[in-house]
Structures are given as structure tokens and as C-alpha cells.
Design an enzyme around this catalytic site. Structure first.
Site, PDB file in Angstrom:
ATOM      1  N   GLY A  12       0.637  -1.226   0.181  1.00 14.40           N
ATOM      2  CA  GLY A  12      -0.113   0.279   0.094  1.00 14.40           C
ATOM      3  C   GLY A  12       0.732   1.107   0.074  1.00 14.40           C
ATOM      4  N   MET A  14       2.434   4.810   1.755  1.00 10.52           N
ATOM      5  CA  MET A  14       2.938   5.388   3.006  1.00 10.52           C
ATOM      6  C   MET A  14       1.759   5.478   4.098  1.00 10.52           C
ATOM      7  SD  MET A  14       3.743   9.234   2.194  1.00 10.52           S
ATOM      8  CE  MET A  14       3.798   9.872   3.802  1.00 10.52           C
ATOM      9  N   SER A  16      -0.070   3.564   5.739  1.00  8.72           N
ATOM     10  CA  SER A  16      -1.336   2.855   5.685  1.00  8.72           C
ATOM     11  C   SER A  16      -1.297   1.714   6.752  1.00  8.72           C
ATOM     12  CB  SER A  16      -1.159   2.285   4.207  1.00  8.72           C
ATOM     13  OG  SER A  16      -0.062   1.388   4.089  1.00  8.72           O
ATOM     14  N   GLY A  17       0.040   1.926   7.596  1.00 10.30           N
ATOM     15  CA  GLY A  17      -0.033   0.539   8.692  1.00 10.30           C
ATOM     16  C   GLY A  17       0.742  -0.425   8.082  1.00 10.30           C
ATOM     17  N   GLU A  96      10.116  -2.830   3.765  1.00 14.63           N
ATOM     18  CA  GLU A  96      10.424  -1.889   2.702  1.00 14.63           C
ATOM     19  C   GLU A  96      10.821  -2.781   1.321  1.00 14.63           C
ATOM     20  OE1 GLU A  96       9.640   1.279   3.226  1.00 14.63           O
ATOM     21  OE2 GLU A  96      10.248   1.883   5.266  1.00 14.63           O
ATOM     22  N   VAL A  97      10.490  -3.707   0.987  1.00 17.26           N
ATOM     23  CA  VAL A  97      10.753  -4.361  -0.056  1.00 17.26           C
ATOM     24  C   VAL A  97      10.805  -3.713  -1.492  1.00 17.26           C
ATOM     25  CG1 VAL A  97       9.857  -6.486   0.617  1.00 17.26           C
ATOM     26  CG2 VAL A  97       8.312  -5.204  -0.760  1.00 17.26           C
ATOM     27  N   HIS A 196      -5.539  14.534  -6.267  1.00 20.10           N
ATOM     28  CA  HIS A 196      -4.768  15.682  -5.589  1.00 20.10           C
ATOM     29  C   HIS A 196      -3.192  15.447  -5.614  1.00 20.10           C
ATOM     30  CE1 HIS A 196      -8.440  16.791  -3.147  1.00 20.10           C
ATOM     31  NE2 HIS A 196      -8.018  18.011  -3.758  1.00 20.10           N
TER      32      HIS A 196
HETATM   33 ZN   LIG Z   1      -7.559  13.919  -2.234  1.00 21.50          ZN
END
Ligand SMILES: [Zn+2]
Length: 219
Positions: A12, A14, A16-17, A96-97, A196
Site C-alpha cells: 500500500g 505510506m 497505511s499501517g 520496505e521491499v 490531489h
Molecule cells: Zn484528495
């Protein structure tokens, strides 16, 4: 020798757990499963500090560092750890693969670990600051099949699902041509949604560079 039973991947954006889930799983498997687990990370990760993986909530664990470009460095380290412990480890964990490049042999290393009977758990960023697949993460996702878990993070501008890490340098979005991995830079990142996510210099897919009508994000 029996093949490892699973590769589980937390994937996922950053924040995001991913690392928190990895650390929770390591902790649970050690405490309640009595599993011997060796934890590794690529040497380029600067967020956590040396020989440590750390979640944003502050959980941490010790990790052996191996070269991102030569992940086969794992083998002698693992053999030493097993000699010290007097037994074979059961699970290998990686944080961190994404920092293992696709051509580093990391994918094959994980397959070899599974072939040698190790289970593997890992976490990785899905996309880089360009919104493009990052390092070995996509290859590992395919290998993990339905044990690949997408962790959701939320846009700092609107709260929508945010798959992309927005790189910001000196207060402005980084240019598309900035390197994929910045070492020791003063850049920051925040999760952004499709709307965004801003990438100056990006040419939309299907539009060749230099084509008149090619829309280029200059925001
Ligand atoms: Zn947004």
C-alpha cells in the site's frame, strides 16, 4: 524439503499501517506461535535508523540490513543467526521491499527461501513518488497471490483513498525527473488521492513526449 507454506505481503501507500501490521504479525508469531523469525531490511531505508524497523506509531523491532542491490547477502547472515540459535529459523520477514530493485534478484531470493521451507512475511510501498510500480513490490504481490493485503491510507487534502505518495521538496511537488530514491534529502511525503496527486513534468500515458496536444501537468 517442504516448501514454505506462505508468502504474506502487506502492500500500500505510506502511512497505511504496513509496517505496523508486519511488526504485529512478527510479535504475535513469536509470542503465541513460538516461531523463530529473522527480520531483514534493505540498507537504503533511512526512516527507522540502523538495524531497526519502526512503524509510525512507534512499534519497532531489530532487523538485519542487507544491500538492496545484492539481497543474496541474506544467506550468510541467516546461516550465522541459525548457528547462534542452534536451530533453523521458520519465518523470514522483510520491511520496505520496494527498495530492492526488480533486477536485484530479490524475487528469486524469496522463491528460494520458500523452496528451502521458510515462510516469508513482508511489507512494501506499492507506488513510487511518480505513481509508478515500485521495485520488487509488484513481483512479490504476484507471488503472494491472495495473501497480498492492500493497506489503505487517506489523502491529506480530502480524506479519499490515497494510493500515491506525494513527494514535496522545499514546499513544492517534486518534478517527474527527480530520482526514484532520494538519499539523505530534505523531501517530505504525504498520501494523496488521484485528484490531489501532483506531478510536474508527467506526460499522460499514451501521449508521447513532444506531441503538441500532450497534456503536461505543470501545477
Ligand atoms: Zn484528495
Amino acid at each position: 524439503m517442504a516448501r514454505g507454506r506462505f508468502l504474506r505481503l502487506y502492500i500500500g501507500n505510506m502511512a497505511s499501517g504496513k509496517t505496523r501490521h508486519l511488526l504485529t504479525e512478527i510479535d504475535t508469531l513469536r509470542k503465541y506461535g513460538n516461531k523463530k523469525i529473522a527480520v531483514f531490511k534493505p540498507r537504503t531505508d533511512t526512516r527507522s535508523g540502523m538495524n531497526t524497523i519502526k512503524s509510525r506509531k512507534g512499534d519497532e523491532d531489530t532487523a538485519e540490513e542487507i544491500s538492496p542491490n545484492l539481497p543474496q547477502e541474506l544467506w550468510p547472515v541467516l546461516r550465522d543467526k541459525e548457528a547462534d540459535a542452534g536451530c533453523k529459523f521458520e519465518i523470514i520477514a522483510f520491511d520496505e521491499v520496494q527498495f530492492f530493485p526488480r533486477d536485484s534478484g530479490f524475487f528469486q531470493l524469496v522463491k528460494n527461501l520458500l523452496d528451502e521451507g521458510y515462510d516469508v512475511i513482508a511489507s512494501g510501498l506499492a507506488f513510487d513518488f511518480r505513481g509508478e510500480p515500485f521495485g520488487s513490490t509488484p513481483d512479490l504481490a504476484m507471488l503472494a497471490e491472495d495473501r497480498c493485503m492492500w493497506m489503505t491510507s487517506y489523502c491529506t487534502k480530502c480524506g479519499s483513498r490515497a494510493p500515491y505518495p506525494q513527494r514535496i521538496i522545499n514546499g513544492v511537488p517534486a518534478h517527474y525527473n527527480s530520482p526514484q530514491v532520494l538519499v539523505g534529502g530534505d523531501e517530505t511525503y504525504e498520501p494523496r488521492c488521484d485528484e490531489h496527486f501532483v506531478l510536474p513534468g508527467r506526460i499522460l500515458p499514451g501521449r508521447e513526449a513532444g506531441v503538441q496536444q500532450g497534456r503536461i501537468f505543470t501545477e
